[in-house]
Design an enzyme around this catalytic site. Structure first.
Site, PDB file in Angstrom:
ATOM      1  N   LYS A 164      34.309  16.627  -3.063  1.00 29.36           N
ATOM      2  CA  LYS A 164      35.752  16.854  -3.028  1.00 29.36           C
ATOM      3  C   LYS A 164      36.262  16.688  -1.603  1.00 29.36           C
ATOM      4  O   LYS A 164      35.846  17.380  -0.696  1.00 29.36           O
ATOM      5  CB  LYS A 164      36.074  18.256  -3.539  1.00 29.36           C
TER       6      LYS A 164
ATOM      7  N   ASP B 200      44.891  21.558   2.009  1.00 24.93           N
ATOM      8  CA  ASP B 200      45.427  21.999   0.725  1.00 24.93           C
ATOM      9  C   ASP B 200      46.481  23.079   0.906  1.00 24.93           C
ATOM     10  O   ASP B 200      46.164  24.230   1.190  1.00 24.93           O
ATOM     11  CB  ASP B 200      44.292  22.522  -0.161  1.00 24.93           C
TER      12      ASP B 200
ATOM     13  N   LYS C   3      50.400  28.049  -1.692  1.00 25.34           N
ATOM     14  CA  LYS C   3      49.539  29.169  -1.339  1.00 25.34           C
ATOM     15  C   LYS C   3      50.307  30.144  -0.442  1.00 25.34           C
ATOM     16  O   LYS C   3      51.213  29.739   0.290  1.00 25.34           O
ATOM     17  CB  LYS C   3      48.310  28.676  -0.563  1.00 25.34           C
TER      18      LYS C   3
ATOM     19  N   ASP D 198      38.960  22.436   2.889  1.00 23.14           N
ATOM     20  CA  ASP D 198      38.888  22.120   1.462  1.00 23.14           C
ATOM     21  C   ASP D 198      38.225  20.776   1.181  1.00 23.14           C
ATOM     22  O   ASP D 198      38.195  20.330   0.040  1.00 23.14           O
ATOM     23  CB  ASP D 198      40.293  22.145   0.846  1.00 23.14           C
TER      24      ASP D 198
ATOM     25  N   ASP E 163      47.760  23.864  -7.472  1.00 26.38           N
ATOM     26  CA  ASP E 163      46.717  24.314  -6.555  1.00 26.38           C
ATOM     27  C   ASP E 163      45.329  24.190  -7.177  1.00 26.38           C
ATOM     28  O   ASP E 163      44.335  24.464  -6.522  1.00 26.38           O
ATOM     29  CB  ASP E 163      46.982  25.769  -6.135  1.00 26.38           C
TER      30      ASP E 163
ATOM     31  N   GLU F 245      43.884  21.415  -7.806  1.00 24.49           N
ATOM     32  CA  GLU F 245      43.946  19.964  -7.614  1.00 24.49           C
ATOM     33  C   GLU F 245      42.584  19.316  -7.441  1.00 24.49           C
ATOM     34  O   GLU F 245      42.404  18.142  -7.735  1.00 24.49           O
ATOM     35  CB  GLU F 245      44.818  19.643  -6.390  1.00 24.49           C
TER      36      GLU F 245
ATOM     37  N   ARG G 265      39.798  19.587  -8.997  1.00 31.09           N
ATOM     38  CA  ARG G 265      39.193  19.104 -10.249  1.00 31.09           C
ATOM     39  C   ARG G 265      39.848  17.808 -10.721  1.00 31.09           C
ATOM     40  O   ARG G 265      39.222  17.019 -11.425  1.00 31.09           O
ATOM     41  CB  ARG G 265      39.273  20.189 -11.310  1.00 31.09           C
TER      42      ARG G 265
END
Length: 478
Positions: A246, A251, A258, A269, A328, A330, A332
C-alpha cells in the site's frame, strides 16, 4: 547504511572491544587487574546485561550470558544488547568497535548483537541544520571463526533494505508524492539490481484501475502504479512470488477527514510500499535465487478537487463495484486494483502489506502485526516462524464467511467498510474478494511507525516487514 561491517581474525589491544561472555568467569581474561575483576563480578551478580570498563587505552564492554533464554527470545535479547552498545558507541564517540564471542561453535548470538547495533545506528536527520556532534560508528569488526563473508554481506543488505524502508516512511509528504516515490524506486532498482516500471495516470486509466483513480481524485498530484521485478537466471520458482504494498503517501482521510491529531503521522501510510521496496533491495543485493514481483499502487488521499464522496460507487479493474461509505478506508481500494493486476502472473503466492486499519493497532498495539489469508497451514506457519525469528511477530485472524456479510451493499457488489466490530478482519475480507490465488494479508498499522523509541526499532519509521519477509523468502530459497 554508512557503517562498514568487517570480519577480523583477532581483536586489537588498544581498540574498543565488546565481548559476549559464555560464562561469567570468562570476564577475568579481559580485566587488567583485581579491581576490575571485582567490579565486573559485582555488576554481573546484580544482573547487569552489559558491564562497561574504561581501560584508558580502550573501552571494554562485557556482555553477560543469557542462559535463561533460548531460541528466538535469545536472539531478540541480543539485538537489544546491540542497541545498548550503539548508545555506548555514540556516547563515547567511538569510530570503531570490535565485537567478539568466545563461543567457538556458533555465531548466532554475535550476529544478533550486530544486527541490533546496526539497526540502532539509523538516523534520519537530513532536514536538521545542526547535526549531532557525536561521532557515528564507522566500522564494526566481527570476530568469530564461525562467520563467513556471505553472512556479513547478507546482514549488511538486510539492514540497508530496512533503513531504505525507514527513509521512505520518514520522508515528509511534500518530498515524496507518488511520482517522486516512483523515481526513488527506479534509483533503488538500478543500485540493487532489480527492474522498475512506473506506470503513469494514462496507463492506470487504460487498465481501468478505478480504486486507485478514485482515491487520487482529490489530489493535484497524479498517481503511479509501480511494478518491480527481480528475476535472476538461477531462480528456483517459475511462477513469481508477488508482493503488494500500500503506497498512500499521505492520508488525510479524504472527505471523511481524520481528526487533526491523527494526521501528524499519516506520511507513514505507505509503510507497506516501503517494506516491499526495502525487501527488493535486500533480496537483489543478496542475490537470493527467487523470482519476485512487487506491485505498489501509489497516491495521496486528499479532500480537494473532485474527491470521491461517501456514497459514491466506483469500479475496481475487474469490474467489481464498490460503494464507498468512508473515504478514509482508501487503502483497500488501491490494493484491490493491485491484487487484480497480480492475477496476470499466475503467482505462486501473493503477500500484501498495508498500514490498513486502526483496528489492528487496537488489537495488537506495536507488538505484532495481524495476518490472515487463504494459504495452507504449513505456509502460514512458515511465515509465523519467520516472524518469531525476526521478532516481527504475527497473530493470525480468521476470515470466516460470516464476516463477508458486513460488506454487503444495497446498491453495489461490496461496500468498503463493515461494522464497528472486527475492522481488521473485514478489511482483509474485502481484499480477499479480489484474489483467486494463494494469498496472505499483513496489516502492519501498529508496527510500521512508532511515536516513541523502541530499542533497535527506533522512533518513527521502523522498516517493518523487510526483515520478516527476507527471513521467510530465504527459508524458501534453501
Amino acid at each position: 547504511m554508512s557503517v562498514k561491517l568487517k570480519q577480523a581474525k583477532e581483536t586489537k589491544k588498544n581498540k574498543p572491544l565488546a565481548v559476549l561472555l559464555q560464562q561469567p568467569d570468562d570476564a577475568s581474561g579481559y580485566c587488567r587487574n583485581q579491581e576490575e575483576e571485582a567490579y565486573v563480578k559485582r555488576k554481573l551478580e546484580e544482573n547487569a546485561e552489559v558491564v562497561s570498563i574504561n581501560q584508558y587505552e580502550r573501552m571494554l564492554y562485557l556482555i553477560a550470558p543469557a542462559h535463561s533464554k533460548s531460541g528466538h527470545l535469545k536472539k531478540e535479547h541480543f539485538r537489544k544488547i546491540g542497541y545498548k552498545l550503539a548508545q555506548a558507541a555514540r556516547n563515547e564517540k567511538l569510530s570503531s568497535l570490535y565485537l567478539y564471542s568466545s563461543h567457538k561453535e556458533d555465531a548466532t548470538d554475535l550476529m544478533a548483537v550486530a544486527e541490533g547495533l546496526l539497526l540502532s545506528l539509523y538516523q534520519f536527520n537530513q532536514y536538521k541544520s545542526t547535526q549531532d556532534s557525536r561521532a557515528v560508528l564507522e566500522i564494526l569488526y566481527l570476530c568469530s571463526p564461525k562467520l563467513d563473508k556471505v553472512e556479513l554481506e547478507e546482514l549488511e543488505h538486510v539492514v540497508a533494505g530496512t533503513c531504505y524502508a525507514r527513509d521512505l516512511v520518514n520522508e515528509p509528504a511534500i518530498a515524496l508524492n507518488a511520482v517522486l516515490l516512483g523515481k526513488s524506486l527506479k534509483k533503488a532498482g538500478k543500485d540493487a539490481g532489480f527492474k522498475v516500471d512506473v506506470l503513469g495516470k494514462d496507463k492506470i486509466k487504460a487498465l481501468k484501475m478505478g480504486g486507485l483513480l478514485a482515491v487520487n481524485a482529490g489530489s493535484v498530484d497524479p498517481p503511479t502504479f509501480n511494478v518491480l521485478e527481480y528475476k535472476p537466471a538461477n531462480a528456483i520458482n517459475k511462477k513469481p512470488y508477488v508482493l503488494v504494498g500500500k503506497g498512500v503517501t499521505y492520508d488525510t482521510g479524504g472527505l471523511s477527514l481524520k481528526p487533526s491529531g491523527s494526521m501528524t503521522i499519516m506520511k507513514s501510510d505507505m509503510g507497506g510500499a516501503a517494506a516491499v521496496a526495502g525487501l527488493f533491495t535486500a533480496v537483489a543485493k543478496s542475490k537470493l535465487p527467487l523470482y519476485l514481483v512487487g506491485l505498489i499502487p501509489a497516491t495521496d488521499n486528499r479532500p480537494g478537487g473532485n474527491a470521491i464522496t461517501p456514497g459514491d460507487v466506483i469500479s475496481i479493474s475487474d469490474g467489481t463495484t464498490v460503494e464507498v461509505l468512508n473515504t478514509d478506508a482508501e487503502g483497500r481500494l488501491i490494493l484491490a486494483d493491485a491484487l487484480v493486476y497480480a492475477k496476470k502472473y499466475k503467482p505462486e503466492l501473493v503477500i500484501d502489506l498495508a498500514t490498513l486499519t486502526g483496528a489492528a493497532v487496537m488489537s495488537l498495539g506495536k507488538e505484532g502485526a495481524a495476518v490472515m489469508g487463504n494459504v495452507d497451514e504449513a505456509q502460514m506457519l512458515a511465515l509465523k516462524e519467520a516472524g518469531n525469528q525476526t521478532y516481527e511477530r504475527l497473530v493470525e485472524f480468521p476470515l470466516w464467511d460470516e464476516y463477508r456479510d458486513q460488506l454487503k451493499s444495497d446498491i453495489a457488489d461490496l461496500k468498503n467498510i463493515g461494522g464497528r466490530m472486527a475492522g481488521a478482519i473485514t478489511a482483509g475480507m474485502f481484499l480477499k474478494q479480489f484474489t483467486d490465488y494463494p494469498w496472505i494479508h499483513l496489516d502492519i498499522a501498529g508496527t510500521a511507525y512508532l511515536e516513541s523509541p523502541d530499542h533497535y526499532k527506533g522512533k518513527n519509521g521502523t522498516g517493518a516487514g523487510v526483515r520478516l519477509l527476507y527471513q521467510f523468502f530465504k527459508s524458501l530459497a534453501k
